[in-house]
Design a protein around this motif. Sequence first.
Motif, mmCIF file in Angstrom:
data_model
loop_
_atom_site.group_PDB
_atom_site.id
_atom_site.type_symbol
_atom_site.label_atom_id
_atom_site.label_comp_id
_atom_site.label_asym_id
_atom_site.label_seq_id
_atom_site.Cartn_x
_atom_site.Cartn_y
_atom_site.Cartn_z
ATOM 1 N N VAL A 288 26.913 3.136 -27.184
ATOM 2 C CA VAL A 288 26.825 4.524 -26.733
ATOM 3 C C VAL A 288 26.172 4.563 -25.365
ATOM 4 O O VAL A 288 25.163 3.885 -25.127
ATOM 5 N N LYS A 289 26.760 5.348 -24.476
ATOM 6 C CA LYS A 289 26.139 5.611 -23.183
ATOM 7 C C LYS A 289 25.980 7.118 -23.072
ATOM 8 O O LYS A 289 26.948 7.869 -23.189
ATOM 9 N N MET A 290 24.750 7.555 -22.857
ATOM 10 C CA MET A 290 24.418 8.972 -22.773
ATOM 11 C C MET A 290 24.453 9.444 -21.318
ATOM 12 O O MET A 290 24.250 8.652 -20.397
ATOM 13 N N LYS B 85 19.368 5.378 -22.008
ATOM 14 C CA LYS B 85 20.718 5.917 -21.825
ATOM 15 C C LYS B 85 21.775 5.149 -22.612
ATOM 16 O O LYS B 85 22.837 5.680 -22.890
ATOM 17 N N GLU B 86 21.497 3.883 -22.919
ATOM 18 C CA GLU B 86 22.488 3.067 -23.609
ATOM 19 C C GLU B 86 21.859 2.421 -24.835
ATOM 20 O O GLU B 86 20.726 1.943 -24.782
ATOM 21 N N ILE C 113 23.566 12.705 -32.280
ATOM 22 C CA ILE C 113 23.736 13.149 -30.896
ATOM 23 C C ILE C 113 24.973 14.035 -30.780
ATOM 24 O O ILE C 113 25.900 13.932 -31.586
ATOM 25 N N LYS D 269 28.393 14.883 -29.070
ATOM 26 C CA LYS D 269 29.426 14.125 -28.363
ATOM 27 C C LYS D 269 29.476 14.525 -26.887
ATOM 28 O O LYS D 269 29.681 13.682 -26.025
ATOM 29 N N ASP E 90 27.205 15.150 -24.935
ATOM 30 C CA ASP E 90 26.107 14.566 -24.167
ATOM 31 C C ASP E 90 26.311 13.079 -23.879
ATOM 32 O O ASP E 90 25.433 12.426 -23.325
ATOM 33 N N THR E 91 27.466 12.553 -24.271
ATOM 34 C CA THR E 91 27.730 11.125 -24.063
ATOM 35 C C THR E 91 28.704 10.902 -22.912
ATOM 36 O O THR E 91 29.565 11.738 -22.640
ATOM 37 N N TYR F 87 30.317 7.876 -23.078
ATOM 38 C CA TYR F 87 31.311 7.284 -23.974
ATOM 39 C C TYR F 87 30.653 6.806 -25.257
ATOM 40 O O TYR F 87 29.443 6.591 -25.326
ATOM 41 N N ILE F 88 31.503 6.648 -26.259
ATOM 42 C CA ILE F 88 31.167 5.946 -27.492
ATOM 43 C C ILE F 88 32.328 4.981 -27.700
ATOM 44 O O ILE F 88 33.475 5.397 -27.835
#
Length: 160
Positions: A107-109, A118-119, A145, A147, A149-150, A152-153
Amino acid sequence: MANKKGNNTAGMVWEIAEPIAKDLGLQLWDVRYVKEGAQWYLRVIIDKEDGVGIDDCEKMSRALDAPLDEKEIGQNQYILEVSSPGIERELVREEHFDQFIGADVMVKMIRPIEGIGKEFKGKLKSADKQTVTITDHSDENEITINKKDTVYIKLDDFDF
């Protein structure tokens, strides 16, 4: 992310491409119509159980040419790209999240989460339209979280 039911360009392409993909034994993973610099790209992302090869991409591209031209998709000239989602496939549609419950994800926020950053990596525990819950690999805590706000996942297909 494409909207299957919307009447935007990606949504219209989804409606055209999905039955073609099924006829070819493929799964339509995503459709993206994006502008990069001065050029527009229509990206059709396909998948199948035993992996996508160049022949699959070529067949899908050729099968899409006439229907896309007939419907006059997009208001601009575009480059059609047909590809696989890759090893670290990005989860974007609800069915992707449902399919990969229990899988390892990265996950990267957009903004850091206090105490996490962030990751981070974890196991996808659950998902709904707006949120995902992930069990963090570093401390086994569950994180829910939004979605939106990301950045990517993605599936984490590599060993830790």
